[in-house]
Enzyme design. Sequence first.
Site, PDB file in Angstrom:
ATOM      1  N   ILE A  34       0.845  -1.305  -0.060  1.00 61.97           N
ATOM      2  CA  ILE A  34      -0.095  -0.012  -0.024  1.00 61.97           C
ATOM      3  C   ILE A  34       0.937   1.255  -0.116  1.00 61.97           C
ATOM      4  O   ILE A  34       0.582   2.259  -0.170  1.00 61.97           O
ATOM      5  CB  ILE A  34      -0.910  -0.001   1.207  1.00 61.97           C
ATOM      6  CG1 ILE A  34      -2.083   0.916   1.031  1.00 61.97           C
ATOM      7  CG2 ILE A  34      -0.130   0.340   2.555  1.00 61.97           C
ATOM      8  CD1 ILE A  34      -3.315   0.501   2.077  1.00 61.97           C
ATOM      9  N   ASN A  90      11.830  -8.635   7.085  1.00 63.15           N
ATOM     10  CA  ASN A  90      12.004  -8.166   8.058  1.00 63.15           C
ATOM     11  C   ASN A  90      11.790  -9.014   9.429  1.00 63.15           C
ATOM     12  O   ASN A  90      10.600  -9.456   9.264  1.00 63.15           O
ATOM     13  CB  ASN A  90      11.647  -6.754   8.258  1.00 63.15           C
ATOM     14  CG  ASN A  90      11.971  -5.763   7.012  1.00 63.15           C
ATOM     15  OD1 ASN A  90      13.080  -5.853   6.605  1.00 63.15           O
ATOM     16  ND2 ASN A  90      11.113  -4.941   6.589  1.00 63.15           N
ATOM     17  N   GLY A  96      12.497  -3.169  11.200  1.00 64.13           N
ATOM     18  CA  GLY A  96      11.675  -2.771  10.476  1.00 64.13           C
ATOM     19  C   GLY A  96      10.359  -3.601  10.139  1.00 64.13           C
ATOM     20  O   GLY A  96       9.483  -3.166   9.621  1.00 64.13           O
ATOM     21  N   GLN A  97      10.203  -4.754  10.964  1.00 65.74           N
ATOM     22  CA  GLN A  97       8.863  -5.394  10.588  1.00 65.74           C
ATOM     23  C   GLN A  97       7.822  -4.814  11.664  1.00 65.74           C
ATOM     24  O   GLN A  97       7.799  -4.498  12.751  1.00 65.74           O
ATOM     25  CB  GLN A  97       9.005  -6.877  11.522  1.00 65.74           C
ATOM     26  CG  GLN A  97       7.719  -7.570  11.284  1.00 65.74           C
ATOM     27  CD  GLN A  97       7.856  -9.247  11.682  1.00 65.74           C
ATOM     28  OE1 GLN A  97       8.810  -9.526  12.352  1.00 65.74           O
ATOM     29  NE2 GLN A  97       7.030  -9.948  11.288  1.00 65.74           N
ATOM     30  N   HIS A 103       6.016 -12.342   5.551  1.00 67.65           N
ATOM     31  CA  HIS A 103       5.814 -11.690   4.251  1.00 67.65           C
ATOM     32  C   HIS A 103       7.297 -11.402   3.758  1.00 67.65           C
ATOM     33  O   HIS A 103       8.132 -11.125   4.296  1.00 67.65           O
ATOM     34  CB  HIS A 103       5.185 -10.346   4.219  1.00 67.65           C
ATOM     35  CG  HIS A 103       5.574  -9.286   5.110  1.00 67.65           C
ATOM     36  ND1 HIS A 103       5.422  -9.640   6.591  1.00 67.65           N
ATOM     37  CD2 HIS A 103       6.105  -8.045   5.183  1.00 67.65           C
ATOM     38  CE1 HIS A 103       5.647  -8.288   7.374  1.00 67.65           C
ATOM     39  NE2 HIS A 103       6.315  -7.461   6.258  1.00 67.65           N
ATOM     40  N   HIS A 105       9.133  -9.096   0.846  1.00 68.89           N
ATOM     41  CA  HIS A 105       9.033  -7.878   0.044  1.00 68.89           C
ATOM     42  C   HIS A 105       9.609  -8.129  -1.264  1.00 68.89           C
ATOM     43  O   HIS A 105      10.756  -8.411  -1.282  1.00 68.89           O
ATOM     44  CB  HIS A 105       9.727  -6.726   0.673  1.00 68.89           C
ATOM     45  CG  HIS A 105       9.232  -6.141   1.965  1.00 68.89           C
ATOM     46  ND1 HIS A 105       8.555  -5.078   2.145  1.00 68.89           N
ATOM     47  CD2 HIS A 105       9.260  -6.597   3.409  1.00 68.89           C
ATOM     48  CE1 HIS A 105       8.024  -4.816   3.322  1.00 68.89           C
ATOM     49  NE2 HIS A 105       8.485  -5.797   3.995  1.00 68.89           N
TER      50      HIS A 105
HETATM   51  P1  AMP Z   1       6.946  -4.758   7.221  1.00 70.22           P
HETATM   52  O1  AMP Z   1       7.467  -3.173   7.732  1.00 70.22           O
HETATM   53  O2  AMP Z   1       8.279  -5.354   6.952  1.00 70.22           O
HETATM   54  O3  AMP Z   1       6.289  -5.461   8.323  1.00 70.22           O
HETATM   55  O4  AMP Z   1       6.092  -4.683   5.933  1.00 70.22           O
HETATM   56  C1  AMP Z   1       4.884  -4.393   6.046  1.00 70.22           C
HETATM   57  C2  AMP Z   1       4.411  -3.626   4.901  1.00 70.22           C
HETATM   58  O5  AMP Z   1       3.071  -3.890   4.872  1.00 70.22           O
HETATM   59  C3  AMP Z   1       4.616  -2.204   4.638  1.00 70.22           C
HETATM   60  O6  AMP Z   1       5.682  -2.166   3.605  1.00 70.22           O
HETATM   61  C4  AMP Z   1       3.476  -1.488   4.389  1.00 70.22           C
HETATM   62  O7  AMP Z   1       3.485  -0.627   3.567  1.00 70.22           O
HETATM   63  C5  AMP Z   1       2.840  -2.616   4.041  1.00 70.22           C
HETATM   64  N1  AMP Z   1       1.168  -2.396   4.424  1.00 70.22           N
HETATM   65  C6  AMP Z   1       0.497  -2.139   5.440  1.00 70.22           C
HETATM   66  N2  AMP Z   1      -0.589  -2.304   5.205  1.00 70.22           N
HETATM   67  C7  AMP Z   1      -0.943  -2.742   4.015  1.00 70.22           C
HETATM   68  C8  AMP Z   1      -2.371  -2.890   3.193  1.00 70.22           C
HETATM   69  N3  AMP Z   1      -3.335  -2.617   3.761  1.00 70.22           N
HETATM   70  N4  AMP Z   1      -2.005  -3.399   2.085  1.00 70.22           N
HETATM   71  C9  AMP Z   1      -0.833  -3.531   1.561  1.00 70.22           C
HETATM   72  N5  AMP Z   1       0.189  -3.243   2.115  1.00 70.22           N
HETATM   73  C10 AMP Z   1       0.144  -2.895   3.458  1.00 70.22           C
END
Ligand code: AMP
Length: 117
Positions: A34, A90, A96-97, A103, A105
């Site tokens: 997002i 992460n 940074g998680q 997940h 990236h």
């Molecule tokens: P992390 O910070 O590695 O846990 O990654 C989480 C990711 O989820 C971040 O890059 C956010 O931008 C992404 N994110 C958070 N909410 C959503 C959402 N509703 N749809 C898609 N991505 C999202």
Amino acid sequence: MARDPDCLFCRIEAGEIPSTQVHSDDLVIAFRDISPRAPTHILLIPREHIRSAAELTDSHAPMVGHLFAVAAQVARDQGIEDAGYRIVTNIGRGAGQTVDHLHLHLMGGRPMTWPPG
Ligand code: AMP
Ligand code: ZN
């Protein structure tokens, strides 16, 4: 399959929160981040709720192999393979998680620096 009703990505997996999916199968889904940090920024998650890569065991091997295979296929589909791309996961707040559901990236479409910050 393990699920956490309060987990953002479990809710995306269940279709309770909308996402722009680019892949879906029995084990994993992939959808656009997002808040993209690269021209192509896609998240790949197992359907099963696993808090992070630190929780993985040998029993997850088929799913993890599939997750990476799907990431490579999505990279080809998105046209970022030839220029190179990055796959990152992460683990923990200090890294940074922010979402505690495993997940990957998948990021590409621009030059990547090393090491990541
Ligand atoms: P992390 O910070 O590695 O846990 O990654 C989480 C990711 O989820 C971040 O890059 C956010 O931008 C992404 N994110 C958070 N909410 C959503 C959402 N509703 N749809 C898609 N991505 C999202
Ligand atoms: Zn979850």
